[in-house]
Design a protein around this motif. Structure first.
Motif, PDB file in Angstrom:
ATOM      1  N   PHE A  47       0.866  -1.175   0.000  1.00 32.97           N
ATOM      2  CA  PHE A  47       0.000   0.000   0.000  1.00 32.97           C
ATOM      3  C   PHE A  47       0.906   1.229   0.000  1.00 32.97           C
ATOM      4  CE2 PHE A  47      -2.337  -3.342   2.248  1.00 32.97           C
ATOM      5  CZ  PHE A  47      -3.474  -3.410   1.458  1.00 32.97           C
ATOM      6  N   THR A  48       0.849   2.019  -1.046  1.00 30.76           N
ATOM      7  CA  THR A  48       1.748   3.150  -1.190  1.00 30.76           C
ATOM      8  C   THR A  48       1.009   4.457  -0.933  1.00 30.76           C
ATOM      9  OG1 THR A  48       3.019   1.933  -2.835  1.00 30.76           O
ATOM     10  CG2 THR A  48       3.338   4.312  -2.764  1.00 30.76           C
ATOM     11  N   LEU A  49       1.539   5.255  -0.031  1.00 24.87           N
ATOM     12  CA  LEU A  49       0.981   6.569   0.248  1.00 24.87           C
ATOM     13  C   LEU A  49       1.411   7.543  -0.838  1.00 24.87           C
ATOM     14  CD1 LEU A  49       1.778   6.772   4.067  1.00 24.87           C
ATOM     15  CD2 LEU A  49      -0.390   6.167   2.991  1.00 24.87           C
ATOM     16  N   VAL A  50       0.501   8.388  -1.287  1.00 15.33           N
ATOM     17  CA  VAL A  50       0.803   9.395  -2.303  1.00 15.33           C
ATOM     18  C   VAL A  50       0.719  10.760  -1.638  1.00 15.33           C
ATOM     19  CG1 VAL A  50       0.124  10.390  -4.521  1.00 15.33           C
ATOM     20  CG2 VAL A  50      -0.187   7.928  -4.110  1.00 15.33           C
ATOM     21  N   PRO A  51       1.829  11.513  -1.633  1.00 12.88           N
ATOM     22  CA  PRO A  51       1.808  12.846  -1.025  1.00 12.88           C
ATOM     23  C   PRO A  51       0.855  13.778  -1.774  1.00 12.88           C
ATOM     24  CG  PRO A  51       4.055  12.156  -1.538  1.00 12.88           C
ATOM     25  CD  PRO A  51       3.140  11.152  -2.141  1.00 12.88           C
ATOM     26  N   PHE A  52       0.276  14.732  -1.063  1.00 15.62           N
ATOM     27  CA  PHE A  52      -0.708  15.658  -1.612  1.00 15.62           C
ATOM     28  C   PHE A  52      -0.221  16.309  -2.904  1.00 15.62           C
ATOM     29  CE2 PHE A  52      -2.769  19.799  -1.964  1.00 15.62           C
ATOM     30  CZ  PHE A  52      -4.106  19.437  -1.850  1.00 15.62           C
ATOM     31  N   ASP A  53       1.024  16.785  -2.911  1.00 18.84           N
ATOM     32  CA  ASP A  53       1.559  17.477  -4.088  1.00 18.84           C
ATOM     33  C   ASP A  53       1.709  16.570  -5.300  1.00 18.84           C
ATOM     34  OD1 ASP A  53       1.643  19.780  -2.652  1.00 18.84           O
ATOM     35  OD2 ASP A  53       3.791  19.714  -2.249  1.00 18.84           O
ATOM     36  N   SER A  54       1.696  15.258  -5.092  1.00 20.85           N
ATOM     37  CA  SER A  54       1.848  14.321  -6.207  1.00 20.85           C
ATOM     38  C   SER A  54       0.513  13.852  -6.771  1.00 20.85           C
ATOM     39  CB  SER A  54       2.650  13.101  -5.752  1.00 20.85           C
ATOM     40  OG  SER A  54       3.949  13.499  -5.378  1.00 20.85           O
ATOM     41  N   ILE A  55      -0.586  14.249  -6.153  1.00 22.68           N
ATOM     42  CA  ILE A  55      -1.909  13.834  -6.625  1.00 22.68           C
ATOM     43  C   ILE A  55      -2.310  14.725  -7.794  1.00 22.68           C
ATOM     44  CG2 ILE A  55      -4.340  13.529  -6.017  1.00 22.68           C
ATOM     45  CD1 ILE A  55      -3.367  13.209  -3.078  1.00 22.68           C
ATOM     46  N   LYS A  56      -2.494  14.113  -8.952  1.00 21.37           N
ATOM     47  CA  LYS A  56      -2.828  14.855 -10.162  1.00 21.37           C
ATOM     48  C   LYS A  56      -4.132  14.311 -10.745  1.00 21.37           C
ATOM     49  CE  LYS A  56       1.133  16.974  -9.964  1.00 21.37           C
ATOM     50  NZ  LYS A  56       1.192  18.103  -9.125  1.00 21.37           N
ATOM     51  N   LEU A  57      -4.886  15.192 -11.359  1.00 23.91           N
ATOM     52  CA  LEU A  57      -6.125  14.815 -12.015  1.00 23.91           C
ATOM     53  C   LEU A  57      -5.800  13.954 -13.220  1.00 23.91           C
ATOM     54  CD1 LEU A  57      -9.209  15.123 -12.276  1.00 23.91           C
ATOM     55  CD2 LEU A  57      -8.787  17.160 -13.664  1.00 23.91           C
ATOM     56  N   SER A  58      -6.418  12.793 -13.305  1.00 21.45           N
ATOM     57  CA  SER A  58      -6.194  11.890 -14.430  1.00 21.45           C
ATOM     58  C   SER A  58      -6.944  12.388 -15.659  1.00 21.45           C
ATOM     59  CB  SER A  58      -6.681  10.481 -14.075  1.00 21.45           C
ATOM     60  OG  SER A  58      -6.608   9.654 -15.214  1.00 21.45           O
ATOM     61  N   THR A  59      -6.300  12.267 -16.792  1.00 19.42           N
ATOM     62  CA  THR A  59      -6.953  12.630 -18.048  1.00 19.42           C
ATOM     63  C   THR A  59      -7.463  11.392 -18.770  1.00 19.42           C
ATOM     64  OG1 THR A  59      -4.820  12.589 -19.197  1.00 19.42           O
ATOM     65  CG2 THR A  59      -5.575  14.723 -18.338  1.00 19.42           C
ATOM     66  N   ASP A  60      -7.280  10.211 -18.165  1.00 19.53           N
ATOM     67  CA  ASP A  60      -7.799   8.975 -18.756  1.00 19.53           C
ATOM     68  C   ASP A  60      -9.311   8.973 -18.702  1.00 19.53           C
ATOM     69  OD1 ASP A  60      -5.227   8.037 -19.140  1.00 19.53           O
ATOM     70  OD2 ASP A  60      -5.211   6.840 -17.304  1.00 19.53           O
ATOM     71  N   ARG A  61      -9.927   8.396 -19.711  1.00 22.79           N
ATOM     72  CA  ARG A  61     -11.381   8.226 -19.702  1.00 22.79           C
ATOM     73  C   ARG A  61     -11.735   7.243 -18.590  1.00 22.79           C
ATOM     74  NH1 ARG A  61     -10.977  11.507 -23.549  1.00 22.79           N
ATOM     75  NH2 ARG A  61     -12.327  11.693 -25.337  1.00 22.79           N
ATOM     76  N   ASN A  62     -12.905   7.401 -17.996  1.00 24.02           N
ATOM     77  CA  ASN A  62     -13.293   6.518 -16.894  1.00 24.02           C
ATOM     78  C   ASN A  62     -14.107   5.324 -17.387  1.00 24.02           C
ATOM     79  OD1 ASN A  62     -15.670   7.800 -17.499  1.00 24.02           O
ATOM     80  ND2 ASN A  62     -16.113   8.478 -15.422  1.00 24.02           N
ATOM     81  N   TYR A  63     -14.040   5.036 -18.672  1.00 23.84           N
ATOM     82  CA  TYR A  63     -14.791   3.908 -19.226  1.00 23.84           C
ATOM     83  C   TYR A  63     -13.950   3.170 -20.261  1.00 23.84           C
ATOM     84  CZ  TYR A  63     -15.374   7.124 -23.161  1.00 23.84           C
ATOM     85  OH  TYR A  63     -15.134   7.987 -24.195  1.00 23.84           O
ATOM     86  N   LEU A  64     -14.322   1.897 -20.500  1.00 24.68           N
ATOM     87  CA  LEU A  64     -13.835   1.156 -21.656  1.00 24.68           C
ATOM     88  C   LEU A  64     -14.867   1.263 -22.775  1.00 24.68           C
ATOM     89  CD1 LEU A  64     -12.263  -2.013 -20.002  1.00 24.68           C
ATOM     90  CD2 LEU A  64     -11.109   0.000 -20.911  1.00 24.68           C
ATOM     91  N   VAL A  65     -16.152   1.140 -22.395  1.00 25.88           N
ATOM     92  CA  VAL A  65     -17.258   1.395 -23.321  1.00 25.88           C
ATOM     93  C   VAL A  65     -18.162   2.401 -22.620  1.00 25.88           C
ATOM     94  CG1 VAL A  65     -19.195   0.421 -24.611  1.00 25.88           C
ATOM     95  CG2 VAL A  65     -17.110  -0.929 -24.307  1.00 25.88           C
ATOM     96  N   LYS A  66     -18.335   3.579 -23.227  1.00 27.78           N
ATOM     97  CA  LYS A  66     -19.065   4.681 -22.594  1.00 27.78           C
ATOM     98  C   LYS A  66     -20.458   4.246 -22.144  1.00 27.78           C
ATOM     99  CE  LYS A  66     -19.960   9.544 -22.880  1.00 27.78           C
ATOM    100  NZ  LYS A  66     -19.394   9.961 -21.653  1.00 27.78           N
ATOM    101  N   ASP A  67     -20.790   4.585 -20.898  1.00 29.62           N
ATOM    102  CA  ASP A  67     -22.090   4.302 -20.277  1.00 29.62           C
ATOM    103  C   ASP A  67     -22.411   2.809 -20.192  1.00 29.62           C
ATOM    104  OD1 ASP A  67     -22.553   7.042 -19.944  1.00 29.62           O
ATOM    105  OD2 ASP A  67     -23.444   7.201 -21.942  1.00 29.62           O
ATOM    106  N   MET A  68     -21.378   1.954 -20.306  1.00 27.62           N
ATOM    107  CA  MET A  68     -21.633   0.518 -20.247  1.00 27.62           C
ATOM    108  C   MET A  68     -20.595  -0.246 -19.423  1.00 27.62           C
ATOM    109  SD  MET A  68     -22.141  -2.158 -23.395  1.00 27.62           S
ATOM    110  CE  MET A  68     -23.664  -1.442 -23.972  1.00 27.62           C
ATOM    111  N   ILE A  69     -19.313  -0.052 -19.745  1.00 32.70           N
ATOM    112  CA  ILE A  69     -18.235  -0.785 -19.080  1.00 32.70           C
ATOM    113  C   ILE A  69     -17.251   0.231 -18.494  1.00 32.70           C
ATOM    114  CG2 ILE A  69     -16.394  -2.502 -19.333  1.00 32.70           C
ATOM    115  CD1 ILE A  69     -19.150  -3.658 -19.976  1.00 32.70           C
TER     116      ILE A  69
END
Length: 189
Positions: A47-69
């Motif tokens: 379990f790896t702790l991530v310091p506050f300054d290293s937390i970045k907003l992901s630009t990856d899409r949150n789906y494999l198939v939009k509104d389905m997977i």
């Protein structure tokens, strides 16, 4: 090395000339930075702790198939026996593998590991049919991997994860299909 009075301990009252601020900054600060004896150095943590300054907003899409997977999570496909669950699932994941829109929905291309716990011959026929009708001649480097096996997911999960990870090398699976879940776990569904 910390200029502590001889034989003084944190449990003792503060000696003359020493303040609580000194204890906080000097003693406790040094203890927080010190590594315990025998502590591993450079060890990767489970379990790896991530310091506050290293937390970045992901630009990856949150789906494999939009509104389905979703990109992360668990999806269960269920239905009556012989209703086409495997056919539908295979077709869906091949659209992910190829990066093709699926029934009007955007798709994020990715590698799929398909674990067939039953009906391997039927799945092999589907693979060949998909290859001939939809992919053409050049199917080299298609990010799809098939594992045909009897599997006890509860007892063998660590071995399965390690084997898949080792065989994929540095590649990351976008999805792992277990078909069927009923055949991969002991007991009744």
């Amino acid at each position: 090395p910390l200029n502590c009075p001889p034989k003084w301990d944190l449990a003792d009252p503060l000696p003359d000339g020493y303040s609580a601020a000194w204890v906080t900054s000097t003693i406790l600060g040094a203890r927080a930075q010190a590594k315990p004896e025998g502590a591993p150095t450079g060890k990767k943590h489970h379990f790896t702790l991530v310091p506050f300054d290293s937390i970045k907003l992901s630009t990856d899409r949150n789906y494999l198939v939009k509104d389905m997977i979703p990109r992360e999570g668990l999806v269960v496909v269920w239905g009556a026996p012989k209703c086409g669950k495997t056919f539908w699932t295979f077709d869906l994941v091949m659209h992910i593998v190829c990066g093709w829109e699926y029934r009007g929905r955007r798709v994020q291309q990715g590698l799929i590991v398909y674990i067939a716990c039953e009906g391997e011959r039927g799945l092999q026929a589907r693979v060949e049919a998909f290859r001939q009708t939809k992919m053409g001649l050049d199917t080299a480097n298609t990010p799809f991997y098939l594992l045909t096996t009897r599997l006890d997911l509860v007892a063998q999960n660590a071995t399965l994860i390690e084997d898949v990870r080792n065989q994929l090398g540095g590649q990351q699976a976008a999805g792992i299909v277990v078909d069927t879940l009923n055949r991969s776990m002991p007991g009744s569904e």
